[in-house]
Scaffold this motif. Structure first.
Motif, short mmCIF file in Angstrom:
data_model
loop_
_atom_site.label_atom_id
_atom_site.label_comp_id
_atom_site.label_asym_id
_atom_site.label_seq_id
_atom_site.Cartn_x
_atom_site.Cartn_y
_atom_site.Cartn_z
N LYS A 1 0.45 3.63 -3.41
CA LYS A 1 -0.30 4.74 -3.45
C LYS A 1 0.98 5.83 -3.51
O LYS A 1 0.50 7.45 -3.83
CB LYS A 1 -1.24 5.46 -1.58
CG LYS A 1 -1.51 4.75 -1.40
CD LYS A 1 -1.71 5.09 0.20
CE LYS A 1 -3.40 4.12 0.59
NZ LYS A 1 -4.86 4.43 -0.08
N MET B 1 0.65 -1.27 -0.33
CA MET B 1 0.38 0.51 0.51
C MET B 1 1.23 1.14 0.17
O MET B 1 1.04 2.38 -0.74
CB MET B 1 -1.17 0.15 0.90
CG MET B 1 -2.12 -1.37 1.41
SD MET B 1 -3.06 -1.48 -0.30
CE MET B 1 -2.47 -2.13 -1.52
N ASN C 1 -6.02 0.19 -5.41
CA ASN C 1 -4.46 1.08 -5.49
C ASN C 1 -3.64 0.35 -6.75
O ASN C 1 -2.82 0.43 -6.83
CB ASN C 1 -3.63 0.66 -4.21
CG ASN C 1 -4.52 1.74 -3.07
OD1 ASN C 1 -3.72 3.11 -2.61
ND2 ASN C 1 -4.79 1.16 -1.94
#
Length: 473
Positions: free
Chosen positions: A32, A28, A113
């Motif tokens: 991101k 993540m 994502n």
């Protein structure tokens, strides 16, 4: 998405192996930041051992059992001899519903994502290359500039115990328990063993807890260890300290546990919960020159790098502290280090320990025995839950909050909590311990207003108790 036929998607900025907390944290963080990330998962769903066999199911079981205990211990509900009962199999249904919700949520994280999820078994074919064999037998090679190993761990299996026996379980396979044992032996009194001892005893099952050491959970503050031992024993768990097995064998529908001391225990089932092994055996790390210890774990530096600079490892696969919260933070730190580079060393010293026995335990910072050994002049502030209005109202008045602080500077050195909601209560103290300099003192709790009645009020009570000790001396 499937990548096996798309040559242009075989190269990534980073590959993460494993979708537990450590892998998720790393993936993540990188995704991101706009990195092209591939995530490889051996099972057919995301979440890792934490979601499917460890933290989530065991804590869901524990929650259900603790509610049963609270009901049966309350005169409000049992005045007409209304005793609530359930079975391990039945309360597992609640655990599986939580697992499904967690799995769907985490699957959505990767989708939103734009992480490329690849399902199959991973192994290194070079320092930057990973081979993945899918469940159908198809093989594909992927490469990346950075690789993060977050493969987790599994229960340790001694070779002399037949885990294919229908009544001998480990902490993963116990979730497949179909019968209702009247008597279970739990071998190994670490965190997992103590948690399951609480669960089974809460269901009215006879429990023998075999501890290979001379006391439970020696890494905790001594008073917390003693409180746990007393509470388990008072509730009917038979704790056998300083014992090791000679043999564990199933005969028909019974399991016979023979200890080296000569004791023989006949039970309906055995849960072997003595240690874990890192999931590294299929990664082919030896070909890269990365060493694995006897428990399948990897050594890393302060930046979680292995002996090869661009290959990182996080979570249970590197051993201590083997906490889901720590694994996630480690994964996030690695992602930040890849993105920004030259970060300061990871500062994960104040990670609270959450142990979900009944009642639960949470600790942070130094123990009394550590401070005594270091000759630190400390004092103790204590709040017994039996004196708190909120605990009396809820009928969960077993336990205490203990704050250890420096006698001269009043700096908070350690916080130890035993009782209902301990793993939540600890975070109030954690927030203050993380403050710099003079902001981290026990006096903070004396001039801060707490909602009344709450369990958080224990901090004010403990702080006043501790400061009174200094004034009286």
């Amino acid at each position: 998405m499937s990548l096996e036929s798309e040559e242009k998607k075989l190269f990534f900025d980073a590959i993460v192996i494993g979708t537990g907390p450590g892998g998720e944290g790393a993936a993540m963080g990188l995704a991101k930041a706009g990195y092209k990330v591939a995530v490889i998962e051996k099972e057919n769903t995301v979440g890792g051992g934490c979601t499917h066999w460890g933290t989530i199911p065991s804590k869901a079981l524990r929650h259900a059992v603790s509610r049963i205990i609270e009901f049966n211990n309350s005169s409000l509900f049992t005045e007409n001899n209304n005793i609530l009962t359930s079975s391990f199999t039945k309360i597992l249904e609640h655990a599986y519903s939580v697992i499904n919700k967690q799995t769907l949520m985490r699957q959505d994280f990767y989708t939103r994502n734009n992480c490329s999820l690849i399902f199959g078994t991973a192994s290194f074919t070079g320092k930057n290359c990973i081979s993945v064999i899918s469940s159908s037998g198809n093989k594909q090679i992927y490469s990346a500039k950075n690789i993060i190993i977050a493969t987790g761990s599994r229960p340790y299996h001694p070779e002399d115990i037949n885990f294919s026996s229908s009544r001998i379980y480990d902490s993963d396979s116990i979730l497949n328990l179909k019968h209702s044992p009247k008597h279970i032996v739990i071998y190994g009194a670490g965190v997992i063993g103590c948690e399951y001892a609480s669960i089974f005893r809460g269901l009215g099952i006879k429990v023998d807890l075999i501890n290979t050491r001379n006391k439970l959970l020696e890494f905790l503050d001594n008073e917390i260890c003693d409180s746990l031992s007393y509470h388990l024993s008072t509730n009917g768990v038979l704790i056998r300290n300083d014992e090791t097995y000679e043999s564990i064998k199933q005969e028909k529908n019974k399991v016979i546990t023979t200890l080296k001391s000569g004791k023989v225990i006949h039970s309906d089932a055995v849960l072997f919960a003595n240690g874990r092994t890192g999931n590294t055996d299929l990664l082919n790390l030896q070909e890269l020159g990365i060493e694995i210890n006897s428990r399948g774990q990897l050594d890393v530096d302060a930046e979680y790098r292995t002996s090869i600079k661009h290959i990182y490892a996080v979570g249970d696969v590197i051993g201590y502290p083997s906490l889901a919260s720590a694994a996630y933070d480690q994964g996030r730190f690695v992602a930040l280090n890849i993105i920004k580079s030259n970060l300061q060393k990871s500062n994960l010293k104040n990670i609270p320990t959450g142990i979900y026995t009944i009642p639960e335990i949470s600790s942070l910072g130094k123990t009394e025995q550590e401070l005594t050994k270091e000759k630190v002049p400390y004092e103790i502030g204590k709040a017994n839950f039996k004196n708190l209005a909120r605990a009396q109202i809820s009928g969960t008045d077993i336990g205490m909050l203990k704050i250890l602080f420096h006698r001269e500077t009043k700096e908070i050195l350690g916080i130890h909590c035993f009782g209902n909601r301990a793993s939540e209560i600890i975070h109030i103290g954690q927030a203050i311990m993380e403050q710099p300099g003079e902001l981290n003192t026990i006096e903070y709790f004396t001039y801060t207003s707490f909602n009344y009645p709450t369990m958080a009020e224990a901090y004010r009570v403990a702080a006043l108790n501790g400061l009174n000790r200094i004034e009286k001396s």
